[in-house]
Design an enzyme around this catalytic site. Structure first.
Site, PDB file in Angstrom:
ATOM      1  N   CYS A 114       0.971  -1.099   0.025  1.00  0.00           N
ATOM      2  CA  CYS A 114      -0.113   0.040  -0.017  1.00  0.00           C
ATOM      3  C   CYS A 114       0.949   1.180  -0.008  1.00  0.00           C
ATOM      4  O   CYS A 114       0.326   2.446  -0.544  1.00  0.00           O
ATOM      5  CB  CYS A 114      -0.978   0.066   1.411  1.00  0.00           C
ATOM      6  N   HIS A 276      -3.778   6.828   1.095  1.00  0.00           N
ATOM      7  CA  HIS A 276      -4.056   5.850   0.531  1.00  0.00           C
ATOM      8  C   HIS A 276      -5.436   5.424   0.980  1.00  0.00           C
ATOM      9  O   HIS A 276      -5.999   5.548   2.210  1.00  0.00           O
ATOM     10  CB  HIS A 276      -2.964   4.823   1.310  1.00  0.00           C
ATOM     11  N   ASN A 306      -9.841  -0.654  -2.310  1.00  0.00           N
ATOM     12  CA  ASN A 306      -8.567  -0.337  -2.320  1.00  0.00           C
ATOM     13  C   ASN A 306      -7.862  -0.711  -3.129  1.00  0.00           C
ATOM     14  O   ASN A 306      -7.700  -2.019  -3.264  1.00  0.00           O
ATOM     15  CB  ASN A 306      -8.130  -0.976  -0.715  1.00  0.00           C
TER      16      ASN A 306
END
Ligand code: COA
Length: 349
Positions: A114, A276, A306
């Site tokens: 991530c 993020h 995501n």
């Protein structure tokens, strides 16, 4: 010394929209549960055969390169961040270089999950600042839909992730109110296993001591894969969601504050924070903790889920396309994820 500016930005989202209700076909879940815990309403899944992490990266890169007023032949370095590469090796960087008919430039893959795009930006920034490269292509792309457990067993992970790509071209600038001010990178490997995909890997944890001892040299290749590994679902990502949540809401604000303090700025100076897109609840927690207004934080996880290394460039690109980022604006990019690794980039657009 130069600073690095984002000269062009692009994104690519596959056309296939998958709603929370679509997932009911495969697992026991509900639109209500997913929205309440994550904020996600829908995500995109790449075309099964025609789209890969690299091809999506290429589409985002084409837009970024054109908007930067350059051509693929002008790019002098590639940094590609992904956890879902087309091949175990080689990385997506060289596949993109081939697909875009670029010169024999360096291509680096970053596997920081991530925080991959933030790490990639930091690496690119160092090369630009020193004058080594003048047009660096930084890509974040993921095709998660090919590597998730869509049974009820894997629902805590599979409902969260989506596919897509984002890319930027970094170039040197000498303008005062433009470019990257600083980048801040961190890691803590103590909890590496709580958000991880263990296989395929060289750890051999899936074999018992006894079984390992019984292998002769010719059989050693079997250590990498086993039928049991596949049957037990050990080939999918593993996540202790509540534990990740707890650390994320601590590290996100800390690394944003670190970037502001390093540049004598405060949260009031931020025009736009691009966190993020891990989970809308995490972003909301961070916003509250930093006392930021709604218009200072950009979220699009509702539509894309995501997308790991792609989430920051997709969100930044979308915010810019929607007129939410203007010349000179103070923009903070921040990410946290598996490893744990986390980081931030503070820049003037
Ligand atoms: N649908 C329905 N129920 C689900 C589910 C799903 N998709 N996933 C898990 N559940 C169930 C669990 O089985 C559990 O049931 P039980 O109480 O009967 O055992 C219950 O929901 C609660 O599970 P838990 O994991 O404690 O839920 P949570 O409230 O922590 O939410 C996450 C789970 C994953 C949404 C949340 O922990 C989270 O977002 N964490 C951060 C993860 C993250 O950001 N990851 C990316 C890192 S960059």
């Amino acid at each position: 010394m130069f600073k690095s500016k984002i000269a062009g930005i692009g994104k690519y989202l596959p056309a296939n929209v998958v709603t929370n209700n679509d997932l009911l076909k495969y697992m026991e879940t509900s639109d209500e549960w997913i929205q309440e815990r994550t904020g996600i309403q829908e995500r995109r899944y790449a075309h099964r055969t025609n789209e890969t992490t690299t091809t999506m990266g290429v589409e985002a890169a084409k837009v970024a390169i054109e908007r930067a007023g350059t051509t693929p032949q002008d790019i002098d370095f590639i940094i590609f961040a992904t956890l879902s590469p087309d091949y175990y090796f080689p990385g997506c960087g060289v596949l993109l270089q081939r697909a875009m008919k670029m010169k024999e430039i360096g291509a680096l893959d970053i596997r920081n999950q991530c925080s991959g795009f933030v790490y990639a930006m930091s690496v690119a920034d160092q090369f630009i600042k020193t004058g080594m490269y003048k047009n660096i292509l930084v890509v974040g792309a993921e095709k998660h839909s090919f590597g998730l457990d869509f049974s009820t067993r894997g629902r805590n992970v599979s409902v969260i992730f989506g596919d897509g790509a984002g890319a930027v071209v970094l170039q040197p600038t000498e303008k005062e109110n433009q470019g990257i001010l600083s980048t801040h990178l961190h890691s803590d490997g103590n909890s590496a296993e709580i958000l991880a995909m263990y296989n395929p890997g060289t750890h051999a944890n899936h074999w018992s001591e006894q079984k390992l001892a019984s292998f002769d040299e010719a059989e050693i290749g079997q250590m990498f894969f086993s039928h049991a590994m596949i049957d037990d679902g050990q080939v999918f990502p593993n996540m202790d969601g509540p534990a990740v949540f707890k650390v994320a809401v601590e590290k996100f604000p800390a690394v944003i504050k670190e970037a502001l303090e390093a540049n004598q700025r405060t949260t009031a100076d931020i025009n736009l924070l691009i966190p993020h897109q891990a989970n809308l609840r995490i972003s909301q927690f961070v916003q509250k903790k930093l006392q930021l207004r709604d218009d200072q934080v950009y979220n699009n996880i509702m539509r894309y889920g995501n997308t790991t290394a792609a989430s920051v460039p997709i969100a930044l690109c979308e915010a810019w396309e929607n007129g939410k980022v203007k010349d000179g604006d103070l923009v903070c990019l921040a990410a946290f994820g598996s490893g744990f690794t986390w980081g931030s980039v503070l820049l003037n657009w």
